[in-house]
Design a protein around this motif. Structure first.
Motif, PDB file in Angstrom:
ATOM      1  N   THR A  13      27.082  -4.676  27.392  1.00 12.26           N
ATOM      2  CA  THR A  13      27.336  -3.239  27.431  1.00 12.26           C
ATOM      3  C   THR A  13      26.011  -2.490  27.439  1.00 12.26           C
ATOM      4  OG1 THR A  13      27.453  -3.082  25.002  1.00 12.26           O
ATOM      5  CG2 THR A  13      29.523  -3.489  26.205  1.00 12.26           C
ATOM      6  N   HIS A  14      26.062  -1.251  27.900  1.00 10.08           N
ATOM      7  CA  HIS A  14      24.855  -0.448  28.050  1.00 10.08           C
ATOM      8  C   HIS A  14      25.132   0.972  27.562  1.00 10.08           C
ATOM      9  CE1 HIS A  14      23.236  -3.596  30.774  1.00 10.08           C
ATOM     10  NE2 HIS A  14      24.514  -3.725  31.101  1.00 10.08           N
ATOM     11  N   LYS A  15      24.123   1.618  27.009  1.00 17.08           N
ATOM     12  CA  LYS A  15      24.249   2.994  26.539  1.00 17.08           C
ATOM     13  C   LYS A  15      23.897   3.958  27.672  1.00 17.08           C
ATOM     14  CE  LYS A  15      25.386   2.465  22.156  1.00 17.08           C
ATOM     15  NZ  LYS A  15      26.625   3.027  21.589  1.00 17.08           N
ATOM     16  N   PHE A  16      24.912   4.619  28.232  1.00 12.36           N
ATOM     17  CA  PHE A  16      24.735   5.613  29.271  1.00 12.36           C
ATOM     18  C   PHE A  16      25.387   6.924  28.826  1.00 12.36           C
ATOM     19  CE2 PHE A  16      25.127   1.842  32.393  1.00 12.36           C
ATOM     20  CZ  PHE A  16      23.777   1.540  32.257  1.00 12.36           C
ATOM     21  N   ILE A  17      25.008   8.036  29.471  1.00 12.69           N
ATOM     22  CA  ILE A  17      25.632   9.320  29.172  1.00 12.69           C
ATOM     23  C   ILE A  17      26.969   9.404  29.898  1.00 12.69           C
ATOM     24  CG2 ILE A  17      25.418  11.831  29.326  1.00 12.69           C
ATOM     25  CD1 ILE A  17      22.398  11.464  29.328  1.00 12.69           C
ATOM     26  N   CYS A  18      28.023   9.746  29.169  1.00  7.91           N
ATOM     27  CA  CYS A  18      29.360   9.899  29.749  1.00  7.91           C
ATOM     28  C   CYS A  18      29.653  11.390  29.942  1.00  7.91           C
ATOM     29  CB  CYS A  18      30.413   9.277  28.844  1.00  7.91           C
ATOM     30  SG  CYS A  18      32.120   9.542  29.417  1.00  7.91           S
ATOM     31  N   LYS A  19      30.080  11.769  31.125  1.00  8.35           N
ATOM     32  CA  LYS A  19      30.365  13.179  31.408  1.00  8.35           C
ATOM     33  C   LYS A  19      31.548  13.686  30.586  1.00  8.35           C
ATOM     34  CE  LYS A  19      31.281  16.471  35.154  1.00  8.35           C
ATOM     35  NZ  LYS A  19      30.172  17.381  34.778  1.00  8.35           N
ATOM     36  N   GLU A  20      32.595  12.842  30.471  1.00  8.52           N
ATOM     37  CA  GLU A  20      33.794  13.263  29.754  1.00  8.52           C
ATOM     38  C   GLU A  20      33.548  13.354  28.247  1.00  8.52           C
ATOM     39  OE1 GLU A  20      36.702  14.302  31.067  1.00  8.52           O
ATOM     40  OE2 GLU A  20      35.612  14.152  32.969  1.00  8.52           O
ATOM     41  N   CYS A  21      32.787  12.394  27.710  1.00  3.72           N
ATOM     42  CA  CYS A  21      32.511  12.379  26.266  1.00  3.72           C
ATOM     43  C   CYS A  21      31.355  13.312  25.889  1.00  3.72           C
ATOM     44  CB  CYS A  21      32.183  10.957  25.803  1.00  3.72           C
ATOM     45  SG  CYS A  21      33.530   9.771  26.046  1.00  3.72           S
ATOM     46  N   SER A  22      30.564  13.748  26.894  1.00  6.95           N
ATOM     47  CA  SER A  22      29.427  14.663  26.695  1.00  6.95           C
ATOM     48  C   SER A  22      28.363  14.092  25.760  1.00  6.95           C
ATOM     49  CB  SER A  22      29.916  16.019  26.160  1.00  6.95           C
ATOM     50  OG  SER A  22      30.810  16.619  27.058  1.00  6.95           O
ATOM     51  N   ARG A  23      28.228  12.775  25.754  1.00  4.45           N
ATOM     52  CA  ARG A  23      27.211  12.128  24.918  1.00  4.45           C
ATOM     53  C   ARG A  23      26.978  10.709  25.425  1.00  4.45           C
ATOM     54  NH1 ARG A  23      29.961   8.816  21.250  1.00  4.45           N
ATOM     55  NH2 ARG A  23      32.202   9.212  21.152  1.00  4.45           N
ATOM     56  N   GLU A  24      26.003  10.047  24.824  1.00  5.32           N
ATOM     57  CA  GLU A  24      25.713   8.673  25.186  1.00  5.32           C
ATOM     58  C   GLU A  24      26.753   7.740  24.562  1.00  5.32           C
ATOM     59  OE1 GLU A  24      21.492   6.717  25.758  1.00  5.32           O
ATOM     60  OE2 GLU A  24      22.122   6.503  23.674  1.00  5.32           O
ATOM     61  N   THR A  25      27.403   6.929  25.370  1.00  7.17           N
ATOM     62  CA  THR A  25      28.419   6.000  24.881  1.00  7.17           C
ATOM     63  C   THR A  25      28.183   4.612  25.487  1.00  7.17           C
ATOM     64  OG1 THR A  25      29.941   6.502  26.697  1.00  7.17           O
ATOM     65  CG2 THR A  25      30.135   7.851  24.702  1.00  7.17           C
ATOM     66  N   SER A  26      28.934   3.629  25.007  1.00  8.92           N
ATOM     67  CA  SER A  26      28.839   2.274  25.542  1.00  8.92           C
ATOM     68  C   SER A  26      29.573   2.200  26.879  1.00  8.92           C
ATOM     69  CB  SER A  26      29.441   1.270  24.557  1.00  8.92           C
ATOM     70  OG  SER A  26      28.681   1.210  23.375  1.00  8.92           O
ATOM     71  N   HIS A  27      28.928   1.605  27.868  1.00  7.92           N
ATOM     72  CA  HIS A  27      29.501   1.440  29.202  1.00  7.92           C
ATOM     73  C   HIS A  27      29.408  -0.020  29.642  1.00  7.92           C
ATOM     74  CE1 HIS A  27      29.024   5.802  29.456  1.00  7.92           C
ATOM     75  NE2 HIS A  27      29.639   5.800  30.633  1.00  7.92           N
ATOM     76  N   LYS A  28      30.260  -0.360  30.576  1.00  5.94           N
ATOM     77  CA  LYS A  28      30.091  -1.631  31.284  1.00  5.94           C
ATOM     78  C   LYS A  28      29.767  -1.318  32.737  1.00  5.94           C
ATOM     79  CE  LYS A  28      34.984  -2.400  32.461  1.00  5.94           C
ATOM     80  NZ  LYS A  28      36.122  -3.344  32.354  1.00  5.94           N
ATOM     81  N   ILE A  29      28.987  -2.206  33.355  1.00  3.95           N
ATOM     82  CA  ILE A  29      28.635  -2.051  34.763  1.00  3.95           C
ATOM     83  C   ILE A  29      29.642  -2.865  35.581  1.00  3.95           C
ATOM     84  CG2 ILE A  29      26.872  -2.398  36.522  1.00  3.95           C
ATOM     85  CD1 ILE A  29      24.760  -2.168  34.341  1.00  3.95           C
ATOM     86  N   ILE A  30      30.487  -2.159  36.307  1.00  4.79           N
ATOM     87  CA  ILE A  30      31.519  -2.818  37.109  1.00  4.79           C
ATOM     88  C   ILE A  30      30.896  -3.512  38.311  1.00  4.79           C
ATOM     89  CG2 ILE A  30      33.597  -2.446  38.486  1.00  4.79           C
ATOM     90  CD1 ILE A  30      34.205  -0.040  36.681  1.00  4.79           C
ATOM     91  N   SER A  31      29.965  -2.824  38.965  1.00  2.00           N
ATOM     92  CA  SER A  31      29.307  -3.396  40.145  1.00  2.00           C
ATOM     93  C   SER A  31      27.915  -2.795  40.293  1.00  2.00           C
ATOM     94  CB  SER A  31      30.140  -3.113  41.400  1.00  2.00           C
ATOM     95  OG  SER A  31      29.548  -3.688  42.546  1.00  2.00           O
ATOM     96  N   SER A  32      26.965  -3.616  40.753  1.00  5.08           N
ATOM     97  CA  SER A  32      25.589  -3.150  40.946  1.00  5.08           C
ATOM     98  C   SER A  32      25.067  -3.656  42.286  1.00  5.08           C
ATOM     99  CB  SER A  32      24.694  -3.649  39.809  1.00  5.08           C
ATOM    100  OG  SER A  32      23.353  -3.216  40.002  1.00  5.08           O
ATOM    101  N   TYR A  33      24.739  -2.721  43.163  1.00  2.20           N
ATOM    102  CA  TYR A  33      24.177  -3.064  44.476  1.00  2.20           C
ATOM    103  C   TYR A  33      22.690  -2.732  44.420  1.00  2.20           C
ATOM    104  CZ  TYR A  33      23.647  -3.297  49.560  1.00  2.20           C
ATOM    105  OH  TYR A  33      23.255  -3.629  50.827  1.00  2.20           O
ATOM    106  N   CYS A  34      21.873  -3.768  44.372  1.00  2.00           N
ATOM    107  CA  CYS A  34      20.437  -3.602  44.147  1.00  2.00           C
ATOM    108  C   CYS A  34      19.663  -3.727  45.458  1.00  2.00           C
ATOM    109  CB  CYS A  34      19.948  -4.634  43.147  1.00  2.00           C
ATOM    110  SG  CYS A  34      18.184  -4.547  42.815  1.00  2.00           S
ATOM    111  N   GLU A  35      18.856  -2.710  45.741  1.00  2.00           N
ATOM    112  CA  GLU A  35      17.924  -2.744  46.876  1.00  2.00           C
ATOM    113  C   GLU A  35      16.518  -2.895  46.311  1.00  2.00           C
ATOM    114  OE1 GLU A  35      18.732   0.494  49.821  1.00  2.00           O
ATOM    115  OE2 GLU A  35      20.059   1.193  48.227  1.00  2.00           O
ATOM    116  N   HIS A  36      15.765  -3.840  46.811  1.00  2.00           N
ATOM    117  CA  HIS A  36      14.399  -4.024  46.313  1.00  2.00           C
ATOM    118  C   HIS A  36      13.511  -4.529  47.446  1.00  2.00           C
ATOM    119  CE1 HIS A  36      15.315  -8.400  45.985  1.00  2.00           C
ATOM    120  NE2 HIS A  36      16.518  -7.951  45.645  1.00  2.00           N
TER     121      HIS A  36
END
Length: 222
Positions: A13-36
């Motif tokens: 899990t990762h701490k990201f800002i949630c728009k609905e909660c209006s604060r930093e909450t625990s999130h999961k990353i469903i999918s990540s498309y990485c360009e490098h």
């Protein structure tokens, strides 16, 4: 040279800002498309970069949104322990701003609701000059709706106290916000994130006491 990597349902899990909660909450990353990749600028100067395009989900409210994380080898620094790191640029879609109160905007008068929403959008998208102007416009619209008397905003704010809509301390704070808005409108001065966050919190408290709580009282305590 550019490479792509796709990862789904990343562990942890990762701490990201949630728009609905209006604060930093625990999130999961469903999918990540990485360009490098990297770019050779000659004379041994190679710039490496990475962009992660992520679908994320709040583990509290379950809201799904989009996050972009980007880093570049040209934008690096050292922490207080001397450890080397790369600065990370973060963008969220929809945009968001930590600390904003989730008020029921539909209990606000139409004009107040419209100006409030536009001001919030300006703050969330870091349009700080427009946000400062929006703060002033919001106070003006509230004064108009409450039929505050006076030839200018200064007198109208004082009228709110005379009508027992705000306290004397509240009037002093509103005058400070009026000055903040004046500098944005007339001096094209951009205020910082902390100033705008505090300003909108103060106005949200005023909206709560002027419109939202009285509506709830009239509905619940008939």
């Amino acid at each position: 040279m550019k490479d792509f990597t796709l990862e789904n349902n990343l562990e942890g899990t990762h701490k990201f800002i949630c728009k609905e909660c209006s604060r930093e909450t625990s999130h999961k990353i469903i999918s990540s498309y990485c360009e490098h990749g990297h770019e050779d600028h000659g004379y041994g100067n190679t710039i490496a970069w990475m962009v992660k395009n992520q679908i994320i989900q709040c583990l509290g409210c379950e809201d799904v949104s989009f996050r972009i994380s980007s880093t570049c080898s040209e934008d690096d620094d050292y922490d207080e322990n001397g450890e080397h790191y790369y600065n990370e640029t973060i963008k969220y879609y929809p945009s968001r701003f930590e600390g904003l109160k989730a008020i029921n905007i539909y209990l606000l008068p139409d004009e107040v609701q419209s100006i409030y929403q536009e001001t919030i959008l300006a703050i969330e998208n870091e349009q700080n000059i427009l946000a400062g102007i929006g703060i002033r416009a919001l106070i003006e619209t509230i004064c108009k709706d409450q039929k505050a008397e006076g030839k200018d905003l200064n007198q109208q704010i004082n009228s709110l106290h005379e009508k027992s809509i705000v306290t004397k301390e509240g009037v002093d704070i509103l005058h400070k916000l009026r000055v903040l808005g004046n500098k944005a409108a007339h001096e094209v001065q951009a205020h910082n994130k902390e100033q705008l966050s505090l300003a909108i919190q103060i106005i949200e408290h005023m909206l709560d006491g002027t419109y939202i709580i009285p509506h709830k009282v009239s509905r619940v305590l008939k």
